[in-house]
Every structure is written in structure tokens, then in C-alpha cells.
Design an enzyme around this catalytic site. Sequence first.
Site, PDB file in Angstrom:
ATOM      1  N   HIS A 108      -0.822  -3.503   3.643  1.00  0.00           N
ATOM      2  CA  HIS A 108       0.603  -3.555   3.990  1.00  0.00           C
ATOM      3  C   HIS A 108       0.997  -4.995   4.297  1.00  0.00           C
ATOM      4  CE1 HIS A 108      -1.956  -2.758   7.562  1.00  0.00           C
ATOM      5  NE2 HIS A 108      -1.285  -3.787   8.045  1.00  0.00           N
ATOM      6  N   GLN A 173       5.114  -1.897   9.241  1.00  0.00           N
ATOM      7  CA  GLN A 173       4.091  -2.346   8.282  1.00  0.00           C
ATOM      8  C   GLN A 173       4.164  -1.524   6.992  1.00  0.00           C
ATOM      9  OE1 GLN A 173       0.934  -1.622  11.096  1.00  0.00           O
ATOM     10  NE2 GLN A 173       0.424  -3.784  11.275  1.00  0.00           N
ATOM     11  N   ASP A 205      -9.439  -4.960   5.516  1.00  0.00           N
ATOM     12  CA  ASP A 205      -8.820  -4.043   6.465  1.00  0.00           C
ATOM     13  C   ASP A 205      -8.531  -2.702   5.789  1.00  0.00           C
ATOM     14  OD1 ASP A 205      -7.573  -3.887   9.141  1.00  0.00           O
ATOM     15  OD2 ASP A 205      -5.721  -3.581   8.021  1.00  0.00           O
ATOM     16  N   GLU A 212      -5.786   4.484  -1.209  1.00  0.00           N
ATOM     17  CA  GLU A 212      -5.144   5.796  -1.230  1.00  0.00           C
ATOM     18  C   GLU A 212      -3.796   5.710  -1.944  1.00  0.00           C
ATOM     19  OE1 GLU A 212      -4.414   9.060  -1.444  1.00  0.00           O
ATOM     20  OE2 GLU A 212      -6.040   9.104   0.026  1.00  0.00           O
ATOM     21  N   GLU A 247     -13.784  -2.242   6.072  1.00  0.00           N
ATOM     22  CA  GLU A 247     -13.551  -1.306   7.177  1.00  0.00           C
ATOM     23  C   GLU A 247     -13.331   0.067   6.548  1.00  0.00           C
ATOM     24  OE1 GLU A 247     -10.567  -0.303  10.895  1.00  0.00           O
ATOM     25  OE2 GLU A 247      -9.779  -1.155   9.065  1.00  0.00           O
ATOM     26  N   ASP A 315     -10.592  -2.669  17.948  1.00  0.00           N
ATOM     27  CA  ASP A 315      -9.765  -1.468  18.021  1.00  0.00           C
ATOM     28  C   ASP A 315     -10.276  -0.558  19.130  1.00  0.00           C
ATOM     29  OD1 ASP A 315      -7.903  -2.057  16.012  1.00  0.00           O
ATOM     30  OD2 ASP A 315      -9.306  -1.435  14.445  1.00  0.00           O
TER      31      ASP A 315
HETATM   32  O1  TEU Z   1      -7.359  -0.634  11.337  1.00  0.00           O
HETATM   33  C1  TEU Z   1      -7.280   0.321  10.353  1.00  0.00           C
HETATM   34  C2  TEU Z   1      -7.754   1.603  10.760  1.00  0.00           C
HETATM   35  O2  TEU Z   1      -7.979   2.404   9.893  1.00  0.00           O
HETATM   36  C3  TEU Z   1      -7.953   1.846  12.202  1.00  0.00           C
HETATM   37  O3  TEU Z   1      -6.742   2.225  12.720  1.00  0.00           O
HETATM   38  C4  TEU Z   1      -8.950   2.890  12.405  1.00  0.00           C
HETATM   39  O4  TEU Z   1      -8.628   4.062  11.782  1.00  0.00           O
HETATM   40  C5  TEU Z   1      -9.073   3.228  13.862  1.00  0.00           C
HETATM   41  O5  TEU Z   1      -8.501   2.296  14.679  1.00  0.00           O
HETATM   42  C6  TEU Z   1     -10.537   3.372  14.145  1.00  0.00           C
HETATM   43  O6  TEU Z   1     -11.030   2.384  14.960  1.00  0.00           O
HETATM   44  C7  TEU Z   1      -7.068  -1.907  10.918  1.00  0.00           C
HETATM   45  C8  TEU Z   1      -7.267  -2.889  12.040  1.00  0.00           C
HETATM   46  O7  TEU Z   1      -8.615  -2.846  12.475  1.00  0.00           O
HETATM   47  C9  TEU Z   1      -6.293  -2.606  13.128  1.00  0.00           C
HETATM   48  O8  TEU Z   1      -6.464  -3.493  14.193  1.00  0.00           O
HETATM   49  C10 TEU Z   1      -4.887  -2.724  12.567  1.00  0.00           C
HETATM   50  O9  TEU Z   1      -3.945  -2.371  13.537  1.00  0.00           O
HETATM   51  C11 TEU Z   1      -4.714  -1.809  11.370  1.00  0.00           C
HETATM   52  O10 TEU Z   1      -5.754  -1.999  10.419  1.00  0.00           O
HETATM   53  C12 TEU Z   1      -3.422  -2.112  10.660  1.00  0.00           C
HETATM   54  O11 TEU Z   1      -3.544  -3.336  10.003  1.00  0.00           O
END
Ligand code: TEU
Length: 555
Positions: A108, A173, A205, A212, A247, A315
Site C-alpha cells: 500500500h 493506507q 512487508d 492477495e 513477513e 508489532d
Molecule cells: O504488518 C503486516 C501484518 O500483517 C501485521 O499486521 C501482522 O498481521 C500482525 O501484526 C502480526 O504481528 C506490517 C508491519 O509489520 C506493521 O507494522 C504495519 O503496520 C503493517 O504492515 C502495515 O504496513
Amino acid sequence: MSIRTTSDQWWKNGVVYCLDVETFLDGDGDGVGDLAGLTERIDYLAGMGVTALWLMPYYPTPDRDDGYDIVDFYGVDHRLGTLGQFVELVRTARDRGMRVIVDLVVNHTSVQHPWFQSARSDPASPFRDWYVWVDEPQDDPTLKETFPGEQHGVWAYDRRAKQYYLHRFYSHQPDLNVANPAVREEIARIIGFWLQLGVSGFRIDAVPFLLELAGVADAPTVDPHRYLKDMRSFVQRRHGEAILLGEVNVPPDQQREFFGDEDGDELHMVFNFSVMQRIYLALARQDATPVERALAKLPAVPFDSQWATFLRNHDELTLDQLTEAERAEVFAAFGPDPEMQLYGRGLRRRLPPMLGGDIDRVKMAYSLLFSLPGTPVLFYGEEIGMGENLAADERLAVRTPMQWSDEPGAGFSSADPRRFPVPLTEGEFGPLAVNVAAQRRDPDSLLNWFERLIRRRRETPELGFGRWSIVETDARAVLAHRCDWDGTTVVATHNFSPEPCRVRLELDGLDDVVAFHDLLGGGREDLAEPAIDLTLGGYGYRWLRVQRKDQRLVP
Ligand code: TEU
């Protein structure tokens, strides 16, 4: 048979350190961390033995998701420094033997990105199809919000565009449409740009969301894994040593496909969310079985691939792969207070406070992390045992400024703390009690323990390159696993219980074992028979390199 290229596969024997430039060190006294500050601390990180830095987003941003909302993929946010300083940082790190990987956030953009502004303003804009628009969102149960409680649905109406746009994360976003070839071209250009500036790869990220394409109305479709393969070969053509670290928070039966075909032609590395979550269940139960089961479910990974392992990240500690009942157990043990919980699935805490500050238990958890199959990834401050600040919003609780000293501003910044991007942690885990300066002076500190752990990990290639397997023991609280590589074997044992215990390890195929070397505690123990009877203290941990008859070993 693959060509043995261990020195090329730097990501398999490394230690990655994740940090946010904004909260690491303020070099110019304005209250915000910056590239100049970080560059000053490169020697600190190199001295600890870190081999790669992962920089969280430092791009120009309105900062509504801590920089994960980007308005320019080709720049550095003015608060943090300049592109010139970025190159200086990469060069300095490289000079000290460290590589730099950067967050690639292309699922995004920010709503304020010029692409989105153009897209929403004019249906004929060349950027219109860079995003995902619909006239009337359909109820699709597969499209769920990522931040329940903070986000409502995944479609937002834009009055200018008179359509709804897709946002898998916050409504500010909008998701990029990777089914559009022009978007894929642009993402390649972004990757190429940062590679040219010297980075050694990307932490990508939200990979499953990026791929998807459900909900993308009338867009040309693209096979998501075909796309990852294209990205991998592009990166490899441009820069042979660069890696893609994804991730990918998906259950074990879906993890393997992100590494690509048999030889591995998609992501080099995937964060191991499934093992991470079971470690917390095991800690809560004081029983190693959940980790053992999670390890048993892991697919084998291709030759050039590796897991990235972690205990905490920036996170929430997500527990979304546990059952409701298991999650409740972890919540009860480590985050009973509702303000510690987030999105109904996670905890916004760091490890030491969750473990009640029990330093032996903290060390056991990190010793485990460093011995598990994969490359350990540390989040800044873990090396000194920082805690969280629950007064900070949502996930910012674990992103408080780095604690360098007990001075006002924690040595992070000389500015008025009210100007800090996130307030400092206070109390028991705040800078007065937990800081780098004090721990440097104390040989028994967590920081110095980490330095020894990292050194030992780098000297133990069996862990990074070897074939791992579980070793049966007669103690439920103990996880024992072995790694075999190049004719040597290392066995790691971890006791999840506060009770000391004695375990017997029967090691298959090692009838000629005569001794073991204790890699963390030091010393050699001779064995009368080819089985190891081992004593482990409460929350004890030991790494043993096995000595065979007539084998020359440099422990
Ligand atoms: O996170 C993406 C994401 O999939 C996370 O939300 C995850 O599912 C959850 O937090 C499990 O820990 C990434 C970044 O790590 C996060 O900081 C951002 O806010 C998000 O993308 C949006 O860019």
C-alpha cells in the site's frame, strides 16, 4: 549435489538487528532519532557481533502508521536525514562488516502519496488502476481487517473518486494493485534504486496481503507466486548477495510455498511466526512440547533458504495461530491486563516484563532462539532487556526510544522528552534501571551475555547450515535438538521449567562419542558410554558440541 557456498550464504549464519531510525539515537538534538545518530552507533552494533541491520521504514511519511504509510519510495524522511546520509550509513556499516536490509512496504501507500492523489482525482489518471476500486463493495469473508478495533472493514469510500478503495490495513493506507504491470514495474524500480545505493536486501512487508488479489475487480490477473519468482530473479540479476526476507504470518502448511520451487526461487527467508507463537505457549506451560510439535510441522527449506526466527518484533506479539484456549493461557500468563492486549490476538509487551524480569528465564528464551533452525532477528533494546510503555498507543508501546544511559532523555536525545516520537519506557524497565552505559561496565550484564551468545552462535555453523532434528528426552520441560553439519554435531538443550532436572540424551548414529564440549558454559566432559546424562538448572540451557573418537575438534 549443491555447490557448497557457505560464505556466500551470509544470511544463514548471521544475526539480524531490527531498528527504527526514529527511536535509535538523535544526532542533532531535535528529539527525533536520525541517520547521523545511527551511524554513530554502528560500532556499538558491530562490537556486539550483529551481521545485518534491518531498517524499519525511513521514507517520507505523514507517520500515521509509524512510517509504514509512505509518500515517496525514493527518499528519506526529512526528520531522519538525507539520501546522502543514508549512503554514508550503508557504507559505514559495510566497513564494519555489517550489511543493511530495508523494509519494502509496497502492499500500500499513504493516502497522501501523489499516485493516490492523482488516482482519486481523475478516472482517466494513469494512476487510477494503481489502486483497487469498486463501486459497491461485496461482502467477502476472506477480506478481513488486519487491525480489528482500530480499522473498520477493508473498503473506504473516497468522495472525490466516488468509489471505494481497498485497504487491508488502516483506511489511510490504500492497497496498490500488483495485478497492474505498471505497478510491478515501479516496485522493481524501487528495489533497483535501493540496491544501487548499497543495500543487501529487503524485509518485505505483509507478503500474503501484497500477493492477495481477491477483490481486484476487472484487473488483469497475475499468478502471485509467478510474481514472487520474477521479483527474486530481478533481485538476483541486479545483486547476487541480496536477499528477500518476507513477513509471512501463515500456518505451517502454507509456509513452504513462499520459498518457491524445490531449489527455492521465491523468498530466501521467511519469518517463523508459527514456532514463535508456540514458544510463548511453552513458556506459559513450562513444557517444551508445543515447541517440539511446532518444529516437527516445519517444512524442509531449500538450500539457499532459511527461516528468520524471532521472539519479539515491532508489532504486537501475535498469537493468531494458537487456539482460543491456548491464547487465553498465554494471555493469563503474560498479559492478563486488557490494556496489554491488542486486536484480540496479541500482546503489546516486550519479553522481560512478560517473564516478570526473571533474567535466567529471559536468557533461556534467547539461547533457545539462537539455537533454533533459522537466523535470529533481534529487535533493538532486546540486548539490554528493555520493557514496554503501555501509555503509548497501540503497538508503539514496544517502540520506545533506545535506552543508552540513565541521563535525562535516556542518552537517546538531549531534547525535551515531550518532543520524542514515542515516550520513554518508565519504571522498573526504564532507562534508570536498564541502559547500555551501565551494562557495558558490568561483565555480568545481559548486554555482555548477548555479546558472548552472538559470538558463540557465529562460531557454531552447525546451527545455521546444518540439518536439525529433535532429540528424544525423558523430561517434558526440556527441548533437546541437534544440528549436524560437515561431520560435527551440536546438541542444544533448554529447560522451560524453574525446576532443575537431569535428562538422558540418546544420540542416534553417535556410537563413538567420547566427550562433549559445553559451548556456552565452557569445559569438556568425558563420557563413559555413548549417551549423555545432563544436568540442567531451572530455566537452564546448554549447547554441546559432540566429540567423536579420533576426531579433532576445535571447540
Ligand atoms: O504488518 C503486516 C501484518 O500483517 C501485521 O499486521 C501482522 O498481521 C500482525 O501484526 C502480526 O504481528 C506490517 C508491519 O509489520 C506493521 O507494522 C504495519 O503496520 C503493517 O504492515 C502495515 O504496513
